[in-house]
Design an enzyme around this catalytic site. Structure first.
Site, PDB file in Angstrom:
ATOM      1  N   GLU A   1      -0.855 -10.174  20.219  1.00  0.00           N
ATOM      2  CA  GLU A   1      -0.050 -11.982  18.655  1.00  0.00           C
ATOM      3  C   GLU A   1      -2.339 -12.421  18.460  1.00  0.00           C
ATOM      4  O   GLU A   1      -1.819 -12.693  17.465  1.00  0.00           O
ATOM      5  CB  GLU A   1       0.249 -12.621  19.807  1.00  0.00           C
ATOM      6  CG  GLU A   1       1.608 -12.456  19.814  1.00  0.00           C
ATOM      7  CD  GLU A   1       2.239 -12.742  18.565  1.00  0.00           C
ATOM      8  OE1 GLU A   1       1.553 -13.363  16.940  1.00  0.00           O
ATOM      9  OE2 GLU A   1       3.248 -12.144  18.172  1.00  0.00           O
TER      10      GLU A   1
ATOM     11  N   GLU B   1      -5.214 -20.049   8.404  1.00  0.00           N
ATOM     12  CA  GLU B   1      -6.778 -20.609   8.881  1.00  0.00           C
ATOM     13  C   GLU B   1      -6.813 -19.890  10.403  1.00  0.00           C
ATOM     14  O   GLU B   1      -5.927 -20.428  11.259  1.00  0.00           O
ATOM     15  CB  GLU B   1      -6.487 -22.173   8.173  1.00  0.00           C
ATOM     16  CG  GLU B   1      -8.412 -21.829   8.546  1.00  0.00           C
ATOM     17  CD  GLU B   1      -9.113 -23.531   8.047  1.00  0.00           C
ATOM     18  OE1 GLU B   1      -9.263 -23.593   8.045  1.00  0.00           O
ATOM     19  OE2 GLU B   1      -7.717 -24.247   8.650  1.00  0.00           O
TER      20      GLU B   1
END
Length: 234
Positions: free
Chosen positions: A155, A206
């Site tokens: 992840e 972001e």
């Protein structure tokens, strides 16, 4: 659209016992009388007796025994086979109704990564609901057959482009209300960076370092997770 679910028992010959048969046997057990049971169910004695013969033929068992005459009058009782089929139907009917009302669910498992360097921590801005536009710890769902340690490495790579190494377990967070999508348990790790460049990836718009003294509004219970990590480091 209204849909009604029913259960019934079958044997090698097919249909053997269902709700109507159950109601008749239950009423006989309660009243001790075929005639009274039939009356309570709004059917004739002949119909009730024929139904009993049909049930017994389906099951291949004698379900009732009757005595006639005497000072106390006649009485109809269930045989041991009659009591057994009644109890089995009640058991499985109750189980079936419970399953319909309470579908089997299991919590989802996620991982969250805490990368703290000096006085800064890595956060990502969520691109999707829930908490779209909020900042959060990088992480996501554990895939089937994957260890949680492998999941957080994957992840982190997907969301921040970083290669990391889990160095310490911060905690397991299992409050059923922590995620509006449903009961989600997360396993949070302290991480060590193994590569330099940070870049937002999947599900985030972001990824960047924030000062620990000036954190933005956080998603889920990530504020608590960060506080727990800082206590471990102090």
């Amino acid at each position: 659209m209204k849909i009604r679910y029913k259960i019934w028992f079958e044997n090698d010959k097919g249909y053997a016992f269902g709700e109507g048969a159950y109601m008749l046997l239950k009423e006989i057990e309660k009243t001790g009388s075929i005639n009274e049971a039939a009356r309570n169910l709004g059917m004739s004695y002949r119909h009730a007796w024929g139904k009993l013969r049909e049930i017994e033929n389906n099951l291949g068992e004698k379900l009732i025994t009757s005595t006639r005459g005497g000072k106390g009058g006649g009485k109809t009782c269930l045989t041991s086979a009659g009591k057994y089929i009644l109890e089995e139907f009640e058991k499985y009917s109750g189980l079936f109704q419970y399953i319909i009302k309470h579908p089997y669910k299991r919590p989802a498992i996620t991982v969250d990564g805490i990368l703290i360097e000096g006085e800064k921590i890595l956060l990502v801005k969520r691109k999707k609901e829930p908490f779209k536009g909020y900042y959060a710890l990088p992480g996501g769902f554990v895939e089937y057959g994957e260890r949680v340690e492998e999941a957080i490495v994957r992840e982190m790579k997907e969301e921040t482009s970083l290669n990391v190494e889990p160095i310490r377990l911060v905690g397991v967070y299992s409050d059923p209300q922590r995620d509006p999508r449903g009961h989600t348990i997360t396993v949070a790790f302290l991480l060590k960076r193994k590569s330099d460049k940070i870049k937002g990836g999947d599900d985030v718009s972001e990824a960047r370092m924030f000062s620990l003294s000036s954190l933005p509004p956080l998603a889920f219970d990530h504020g608590k997770i960060i506080n727990d990590a800082l206590k471990l480091l102090s």
